[in-house]
Design an enzyme around this catalytic site. Structure first.
Site, short mmCIF file in Angstrom:
data_model
loop_
_atom_site.label_atom_id
_atom_site.label_comp_id
_atom_site.label_asym_id
_atom_site.label_seq_id
_atom_site.Cartn_x
_atom_site.Cartn_y
_atom_site.Cartn_z
CD GLU A 23 -2.73 -1.19 2.50
OE1 GLU A 23 -2.50 -0.37 3.41
OE2 GLU A 23 -3.58 -2.09 2.60
CB CYS A 36 -0.33 0.39 7.50
SG CYS A 36 0.57 1.90 7.16
#
Length: 351
Positions: A96, A337
């Protein structure tokens, strides 16, 4: 035209390698300089963009090498302008990345590993463990992807996404230097921030670097028992040793580390926790960033009320500790996250 099945990225070649490659393909020496400029100064991602190279030369290069740029699997756009990306590399591993615009600036939060071995209780990434570390090129490619998507120059990068940067020290430093290179992206060293859970040997090595890169510490509690529960991966690096390492860091570099403190309701926002944080910070060169914890649906940990965050800020500042309440970006999307990756589950090897 028959393409090679090699997966080697041409950007992994050294300057000497590029010179030898150019000569072996019967091109004059100055072509190596042109090729180098396209790859490392202009950061192109295809041979077709190298418009001053002969077509035959470009075709020869395309037969032998490729650009292993990440594929965008999905993107979420927040009402505050932030964009979160799930990117997949050629081996099927996904990570990500977040782009955060602010007026005429663009910050990027990048990952240094696919997954993470630290196992922090409040982090969605830690739930799935570590897959592998990223290369410096894979880190830089995240920045290039965001820059291209926004069509803007990136002005700062935080190594604060998935993974522990100091557990991937050499590649992280290589990426920092690539981003800082004035002939490349030219991002100022002080606008490149590495965030660590507190890997003390890595902090000591980081202090030896010549460049003025910025160091951030994921602290989250100044009471050892609480920190052990929240951050089991750094139990062996005690708060006492961490405090000593950070004092040594500031004395050696003259630079001020920042402490990231994600406030968790009923866990690290109590009065004893606040007193411990004040004691840890008071009289030292540091800056505290207070953040309301990102709310992860499957986690019992919840963000502190903003009133508690404001109380702690006032108390720290009363004791001479510089403190900022950092607004969480992308709260209306999968901001924490690992959240986007969990939602958009991708089997290894592709979709």
């Amino acid at each position: 035209m028959q393409r090679s099945t090699t997966t080697r990225d041409i950007r992994s070649l050294s300057v000497d390698d590029l010179q030898e490659l150019t000569e072996s393909l019967g091109q004059p020496a100055f072509r190596a300089k042109q090729l180098r400029e396209w790859l490392f100064n202009k950061n192109v991602c295809s041979f077709d963009e190298m418009t001053n190279l002969p077509k035959v030369f470009r075709e020869q290069l395309a037969e032998r090498y490729r650009f292993n740029v990440p594929e965008e699997l999905t993107k979420q756009v927040s009402k505050d302008g932030s964009r979160k990306y799930l990117l997949q590399f050629s081996d099927g591993v996904s990570i990500e990345t977040v782009g955060m615009p602010n007026k005429n600036r663009l910050a990027v939060c990048i990952s240094t590993q696919a997954g993470c071995a630290m196992g922090c209780a409040f982090c969605a990434t830690g739930m799935s463990g570590l897959t592998r570390s990223l290369t410096a090129r894979e880190m830089v490619d995240q920045v290039l992807h965001v820059a291209a998507d926004f069509n803007e120059r990136v002005t700062s990068v935080v190594f604060m996404g998935q993974g522990e940067p100091l557990a991937n020290f050499d590649e992280t430093v290589k990426a920092l230097r690539m981003l800082n290179d004035p002939d490349g992206l030219g991002i100022g060293a002080r606008h490149l921030t590495v965030s660590t859970c507190g890997i003390i040997p890595g902090i000591k090595r980081f202090a030896e670097l010549d460049e003025q890169f910025t160091l951030a510490i994921s602290l989250h509690s100044a009471i050892q028992q609480t920190r052990n529960q929240l951050m089991p991966g750094v139990k062996k690096f005690t708060l006492l040793r961490l405090h000593e390492a950070l004092q040594s860091y500031t004395e050696k570099t003259g630079r001020r580390p920042s402490y990231e403190y994600a406030m968790i309701d009923g866990v690290n926002d109590t009065n004893p926790e606040m007193e411990a944080l004040i004691d840890f910070c008071q009289g030292t060169l540091c800056h505290v960033n207070l953040i309301q914890l990102n709310d992860i649906s499957d986690s019992p940990l919840k963000p502190s009320p903003i009133e508690k965050v404001e109380v702690l800020q006032r108390r720290l500042m009363m004791h001479g500790v510089e403190t900022t309440i950092r607004n969480s970006r992308g709260t209306d999307i999968d901001a924490a996250c690992g959240q986007l990756k969990q939602r958009f589950s991708v089997p290894r090897g592709g979709r």
